[in-house]
Design an enzyme around this catalytic site. Structure first.
Site, PDB file in Angstrom:
ATOM      1  N   HIS A   1      -3.316   6.881   3.381  1.00  0.00           N
ATOM      2  CA  HIS A   1      -3.735   5.644   2.725  1.00  0.00           C
ATOM      3  C   HIS A   1      -5.101   5.242   3.268  1.00  0.00           C
ATOM      4  O   HIS A   1      -5.354   5.321   4.474  1.00  0.00           O
ATOM      5  CB  HIS A   1      -2.703   4.558   3.012  1.00  0.00           C
ATOM      6  CG  HIS A   1      -3.146   3.186   2.638  1.00  0.00           C
ATOM      7  ND1 HIS A   1      -3.613   2.883   1.379  1.00  0.00           N
ATOM      8  CD2 HIS A   1      -3.205   2.030   3.354  1.00  0.00           C
ATOM      9  CE1 HIS A   1      -3.938   1.605   1.338  1.00  0.00           C
ATOM     10  NE2 HIS A   1      -3.697   1.064   2.526  1.00  0.00           N
TER      11      HIS A   1
ATOM     12  N   CYS B   1       0.807  -1.217   0.000  1.00  0.00           N
ATOM     13  CA  CYS B   1       0.000   0.000   0.000  1.00  0.00           C
ATOM     14  C   CYS B   1       0.845   1.274   0.000  1.00  0.00           C
ATOM     15  O   CYS B   1       0.330   2.360  -0.236  1.00  0.00           O
ATOM     16  CB  CYS B   1      -0.949  -0.007   1.189  1.00  0.00           C
ATOM     17  SG  CYS B   1      -2.112  -1.395   1.162  1.00  0.00           S
TER      18      CYS B   1
ATOM     19  N   ASN C   1     -10.071  -0.264  -0.118  1.00  0.00           N
ATOM     20  CA  ASN C   1      -8.618  -0.205  -0.111  1.00  0.00           C
ATOM     21  C   ASN C   1      -8.100  -0.594  -1.492  1.00  0.00           C
ATOM     22  O   ASN C   1      -8.137  -1.771  -1.868  1.00  0.00           O
ATOM     23  CB  ASN C   1      -8.066  -1.151   0.961  1.00  0.00           C
ATOM     24  CG  ASN C   1      -6.554  -1.096   1.068  1.00  0.00           C
ATOM     25  OD1 ASN C   1      -5.876  -0.500   0.240  1.00  0.00           O
ATOM     26  ND2 ASN C   1      -6.014  -1.739   2.093  1.00  0.00           N
TER      27      ASN C   1
END
Length: 338
Positions: free
Chosen positions: A263, A122, A293
C-alpha cells in the site's frame, strides 16, 4: 525456496486481468504550496509524494471503478454481461446507498450480476480480493470483478497541512477466475482488524452516530481526522508482522519474491517493511510520488506500475500488503498468472 502451497477445497483462483484509472486533473506539491503552509521539499522528504490526481466535480468513485473495469474486461476479452459478481473496496462511495457495486453494475451493463461494497480503509482492495477469491475457489462463481478505488480528495481538509498533502484519487480492477491446470494463482492471506485504532484515523460524521448537521459541518467532522504518529507506528509494526507471518508459514523469504507490492501510504513505511523482509530495493514497487495515497486504489495502481516497469511477469511470486483505517491489515501471497 520450498513453497508450501495451501490446499484448496474445490479449485484454485487467479487474477486473470487488470485495469486501472486515475482522473486527468493533477495536483502537485507546488500547487499545494499556494493553498496551505507547506513546501515541496517537506512533503517529498516525509512522504515521497510529488503529485496526486483529483476527481472532477460531478463524478463519483463509481466512475473510477467503471473506467478501470472497462480496461480490465477489455484486456481479458470478455463482455460485462459475463461478470457474475462485483465487489468494490472503498471508503468514499458515491452515496451511503445504493452500494457502489450497484452503480458500477448498472454503468457497465453487467446484467444479472450481484455484488457488494467492502469498507476496510486502505486494505479495502485486499479484503475485497480475498472475498472474490473465496467465491471462485468454492465453485459458486467463475468471474468476479474486484475493484479498489477511492476519491480521497472529497474528504480532505485543504487547511490541514498534516493530511491534505497525502491523498489522491484513483483505483483499479481485477478479474478473478478459476486457475488453469498447472497454475497456482492465489496462495494464502493474513488479514486482521483492530478496532481500538479507530480513534486514530476516521471520518467522524455522516453516519448514524453523527448525522450531518450544520454543527458537524462547522466542526469539520466530514473530513479525514488522523493521528499521524499513531497510524505510522501501527502501520510500520503490523505490515512487517503480517507479511513475515504470511511468508514464514508458506516457506518463503523476501529473496524468493518476484516483487513486493505494498500500500502506498508513506515511502518510509514501505522501505521499513521491505528492509525487515530482506527485499532487494529493485523488487519493491513504489509509485507514491505520482499518485499519493489513493487508499483502496493503491495496490491495483502499483500492480499496473510493476507490469509497466517489467517487474511483474507471469509466474512471479508476489506479496501484497496494506494497513488502513479501522485499523485493518491485509496481506496476500500469489503467483501472477497474466
Amino acid at each position: 525456496m520450498s513453497l508450501a502451497v495451501r490446499p484448496v477445497v474445490g479449485r484454485r483462483a487467479k487474477i486473470s486481468a487488470l485495469g486501472t484509472y486515475v482522473p486527468p486533473q493533477v495536483l502537485t506539491n507546488k500547487d499545494l504550496e499556494k493553498m496551505v503552509d507547506t513546501n515541496d521539499q517537506w512533503i517529498v522528504e516525509r512522504t515521497g509524494i510529488k503529485e496526486r490526481h483529483v476527481l472532477a466535480a460531478g463524478k463519483g468513485v463509481s466512475d473510477i471503478c467503471v473506467e478501470a473495469a472497462k480496461k480490465c474486461l477489455a484486456a481479458r476479452g470478455i463482455e460485462p454481461s459475463e461478470v457474475e459478481v462485483i465487489i468494490v473496496g472503498t471508503v468514499t462511495p458515491d452515496m451511503m446507498f445504493p452500494s457502489t457495486a450497484c452503480l458500477v453494475q448498472d454503468k457497465i451493463g453487467a446484467k444479472g450480476a450481484w455484488g457488494f461494497d467492502v469498507s476496510a480503509g486502505c486494505s479495502g482492495f485486499v479484503f475485497a480480493l480475498q472475498a472474490g477469491v473465496k467465491l471462485v475457489e468454492s465453485g459458486a462463481q467463475s468471474k468476479v470483478l474486484v475493484c479498489g478505488a477511492d476519491a480521497n480528495t472529497r474528504m480532505t481538509d485543504y487547511t490541514d497541512r498534516a493530511t491534505c498533502v497525502l491523498f489522491g484519487d484513483g483505483g483499479g480492477a481485477v478479474l478473478i477466475e478459476p486457475a488453469e491446470e498447472g497454475e497456482i494463482g492465489m496462495i494464502d492471506f493474513v488479514h486482521e482488524i483492530d478496532g481500538s485504532g479507530g480513534v486514530s484515523l476516521n471520518l467522524p460524521a455522516g453516519g448514524s452516530l453523527n448525522p450531518s448537521t450544520h454543527e458537524t459541518i462547522d466542526k469539520k467532522m466530514h473530513f479525514i481526522h488522523q493521528d499521524g504518529q499513531a497510524v505510522y507506528k501501527f502501520a510500520v509494526r503490523k505490515m512487517a508482522e503480517a507479511t513475515t507471518k504470511l511468508l514464514e508459514r508458506n516457506g518463503v523469504t523476501g529473496a524468493d519474491l518476484g516483487c513486493f507490492i505494498p500500500h502506498q501510504a508513506n515511502k518510509r513505511i514501505i522501505t521499513s517493511t521491505a528492509d525487515r523482509l530482506g527485499m532487494p530495493a529493485d523488487r519493491v514497487i513504489i509509485n507514491i510520488e505520482k499518485y499519493g495515497n489513493t487508499s483502496a486504489g493503491t495496490i491495483p495502481l502499483a500492480m499496473e506500475t510493476a507490469v509497466e516497469e517489467g517487474k511483474l511477469k507471469k509466474g512471479d511470486l508476489v506479496l501484497i500488503a496494506a494497513v488502513g483505517a479501522g485499523f485493518t491489515v491485509g496481506t496476500a501471497l500469489l503467483r501472477w498468472e497474466i
